[in-house]
Design an enzyme around this catalytic site. Structure first.
Site, short mmCIF file in Angstrom:
data_model
loop_
_atom_site.label_atom_id
_atom_site.label_comp_id
_atom_site.label_asym_id
_atom_site.label_seq_id
_atom_site.Cartn_x
_atom_site.Cartn_y
_atom_site.Cartn_z
N GLY A 1 0.99 -1.10 0.15
CA GLY A 1 0.00 0.08 0.21
C GLY A 1 0.86 1.26 0.05
O GLY A 1 1.82 1.15 -0.17
N SER A 2 0.32 2.32 0.31
CA SER A 2 1.11 3.71 0.14
C SER A 2 1.66 3.87 1.46
O SER A 2 1.63 2.89 2.42
CB SER A 2 -0.12 4.72 0.10
N SER B 1 0.15 3.58 5.54
CA SER B 1 -1.09 2.76 5.46
C SER B 1 -0.97 1.67 6.47
O SER B 1 -2.11 0.75 6.64
CB SER B 1 -1.21 2.02 4.08
N GLU C 1 10.37 -2.58 4.08
CA GLU C 1 10.84 -1.85 2.94
C GLU C 1 11.40 -2.76 1.74
O GLU C 1 12.45 -2.74 1.43
CB GLU C 1 11.83 -0.88 3.20
N CYS D 1 -8.94 14.65 1.55
CA CYS D 1 -10.57 14.45 1.61
C CYS D 1 -10.96 13.34 2.54
O CYS D 1 -12.09 13.10 2.83
CB CYS D 1 -10.89 14.15 0.13
N VAL E 1 14.08 8.89 -2.12
CA VAL E 1 14.11 10.19 -1.19
C VAL E 1 13.64 9.72 0.12
O VAL E 1 12.29 9.49 0.15
CB VAL E 1 13.37 11.40 -1.87
N CYS F 1 -5.87 9.89 -2.14
CA CYS F 1 -6.60 9.13 -3.17
C CYS F 1 -6.04 9.43 -4.48
O CYS F 1 -5.66 10.50 -4.90
CB CYS F 1 -8.02 9.30 -2.80
N CYS G 1 -7.66 13.25 -5.38
CA CYS G 1 -6.77 14.32 -5.02
C CYS G 1 -5.24 14.19 -5.62
O CYS G 1 -4.86 15.31 -5.69
CB CYS G 1 -6.88 14.03 -3.54
N1 ADP Z 1 -2.87 9.94 6.88
C1 ADP Z 1 -2.67 8.95 7.46
N2 ADP Z 1 -3.51 7.73 7.30
C2 ADP Z 1 -3.21 6.73 8.32
N3 ADP Z 1 -2.44 6.71 9.21
C3 ADP Z 1 -1.47 7.82 9.38
C4 ADP Z 1 -1.67 8.81 8.57
N4 ADP Z 1 -0.63 9.97 9.07
C5 ADP Z 1 -0.16 9.09 10.07
N5 ADP Z 1 -0.48 7.96 10.40
C6 ADP Z 1 0.00 7.16 11.24
O1 ADP Z 1 0.73 6.09 10.56
C7 ADP Z 1 0.61 4.84 11.36
C8 ADP Z 1 1.01 3.82 10.44
O2 ADP Z 1 2.40 3.66 10.21
P1 ADP Z 1 3.31 2.52 9.74
O3 ADP Z 1 2.72 1.26 9.95
O4 ADP Z 1 4.71 2.87 9.84
O5 ADP Z 1 2.92 2.71 8.10
P2 ADP Z 1 3.63 2.39 6.49
O6 ADP Z 1 4.58 1.22 7.03
O7 ADP Z 1 2.52 2.00 5.70
O8 ADP Z 1 4.25 3.62 6.21
C9 ADP Z 1 -0.92 5.00 11.52
O9 ADP Z 1 -1.09 3.93 12.71
C10 ADP Z 1 -0.92 6.10 12.07
O10 ADP Z 1 -0.69 6.44 13.20
C1 LIG Z 2 6.97 6.95 -2.43
C2 LIG Z 2 8.32 6.67 -2.17
C3 LIG Z 2 8.73 6.85 -0.82
N1 LIG Z 2 10.16 6.56 -0.73
C4 LIG Z 2 10.75 6.59 0.68
C5 LIG Z 2 10.12 7.37 1.74
C6 LIG Z 2 10.45 6.59 3.11
O1 LIG Z 2 11.49 6.92 3.63
C7 LIG Z 2 10.15 5.13 2.69
C8 LIG Z 2 8.73 4.39 2.88
O2 LIG Z 2 8.37 4.23 4.00
P1 LIG Z 2 6.90 3.78 4.71
O3 LIG Z 2 7.43 2.76 5.61
O4 LIG Z 2 6.28 3.18 3.47
O5 LIG Z 2 6.27 4.92 5.15
O6 LIG Z 2 10.28 5.28 1.21
C9 LIG Z 2 10.91 6.69 -1.85
O7 LIG Z 2 12.17 6.86 -1.58
N2 LIG Z 2 10.35 7.00 -2.94
C10 LIG Z 2 9.02 7.08 -3.13
O8 LIG Z 2 8.72 7.32 -4.21
ZN ZN Z 3 -8.59 12.50 -1.51
#
Ligand code: ADP
Ligand SMILES: Cc1cn([C@H]2C[C@H](O)[C@@H](COP(=O)(O)O)O2)c(=O)[nH]c1=O
Ligand code: ZN
Length: 193
Positions: free
Chosen positions: A13-14, A17, A88, A150, A168, A179, A182
């Site tokens: 996912g993004s 997420s 990652e 949104c 980055v 989404c 947006c």
């Molecule tokens: N826009 C957002 N939508 C959902 N969660 C968010 C958002 N911004 C910050 N968070 C936080 O990010 C946490 C998820 O972090 P993490 O598991 O590290 O996500 P990922 O690894 O997918 O980047 C959520 O539990 C929430 O506390």
């Molecule tokens: C979309 C995107 C992300 N990255 C980098 C930014 C963060 O350091 C990680 C993703 O971390 P998360 O645990 O999923 O929040 O990746 C990037 O280098 N390039 C990209 O396009």
């Molecule tokens: Zn949106």
């Protein structure tokens, strides 16, 4: 006992997420169930190695920093875990075929593999390794952050800065989950500038 053998679990996912949170939770549950677990995280910059995976809400899991799949293979040959987590996964160094071969090897040897990784980069293009791995999963979870514009389910990680390199490293200062609607609106605005 130990019914999960050689399963591939993917959390994608993004950004924001919950991919890493779910990976951490899975590892925690496998540990409670008596499995021998280990987690890895790719290092893109060898000058800043840390031995922790940290979620956006600051939950921490001990992890071994690695450059590529070979380092994971070497470690597993010695440590012989039941369950392996890789955060990652899109940042593992090396070509896609080699990474796939490594992961398929772990699965064939009965090791359960939990992966967390971005499905798409900031411009909406798939990360190749995640794209190749997704159909191989026994359990595939596509997670959604909340779109910061949104409030619906986010689809992609929009980069807020002007940097164009694919990699980055950053968090909420550099990226925001959006989404599709947006995201396309933001892209149009950026092109008009
Ligand atoms: N826009 C957002 N939508 C959902 N969660 C968010 C958002 N911004 C910050 N968070 C936080 O990010 C946490 C998820 O972090 P993490 O598991 O590290 O996500 P990922 O690894 O997918 O980047 C959520 O539990 C929430 O506390
Ligand atoms: C979309 C995107 C992300 N990255 C980098 C930014 C963060 O350091 C990680 C993703 O971390 P998360 O645990 O999923 O929040 O990746 C990037 O280098 N390039 C990209 O396009
Ligand atoms: Zn949106």
């Amino acid at each position: 006992m130990h019914q999960y053998k050689g399963k591939l679990i993917i959390h994608t996912g993004s950004m924001f997420s919950g991919k890493t949170s779910n990976l951490e939770n899975d590892i925690k549950r496998f540990k409670i169930a008596g499995y021998k677990t280990v987690a890895f995280k790719p290092i893109l910059d060898t000058r800043h190695t840390t031995s922790e995976i940290v979620t956006h809400d600051k939950a921490i899991l001990e992890a071994i920093p690695v450059k590529d799949i070979d380092e994971i293979i070497k470690y597993l040959n010695e440590y012989k875990p039941d369950v392996v987590g890789i955060d990652e996964v899109q940042f593992l160094d090396g070509d896609v075929e080699k990474i796939l071969e490594g992961i398929n090897g772990f699965l064939a040897n009965g090791i359960t593999v939990i992966l967390a990784g971005l499905d798409m980069d900031f411009s909406g293009h798939p990360f190749e390794i995640v794209k190749e791995l997704m159909p191989l999963a026994d359990y595939l979870y596509k997670h959604h952050a909340v779109c910061v514009k949104c409030g619906t389910d986010a689809w992609v990680s929009h980069r807020k800065t002007k940097e164009t390199a694919r990699v980055v490293i950053g968090a909420s200062k550099e990226y925001e989950p959006l989404c599709r609607k947006c995201f396309l609106e933001e892209r149009e605005k950026e092109q008009e500038k």
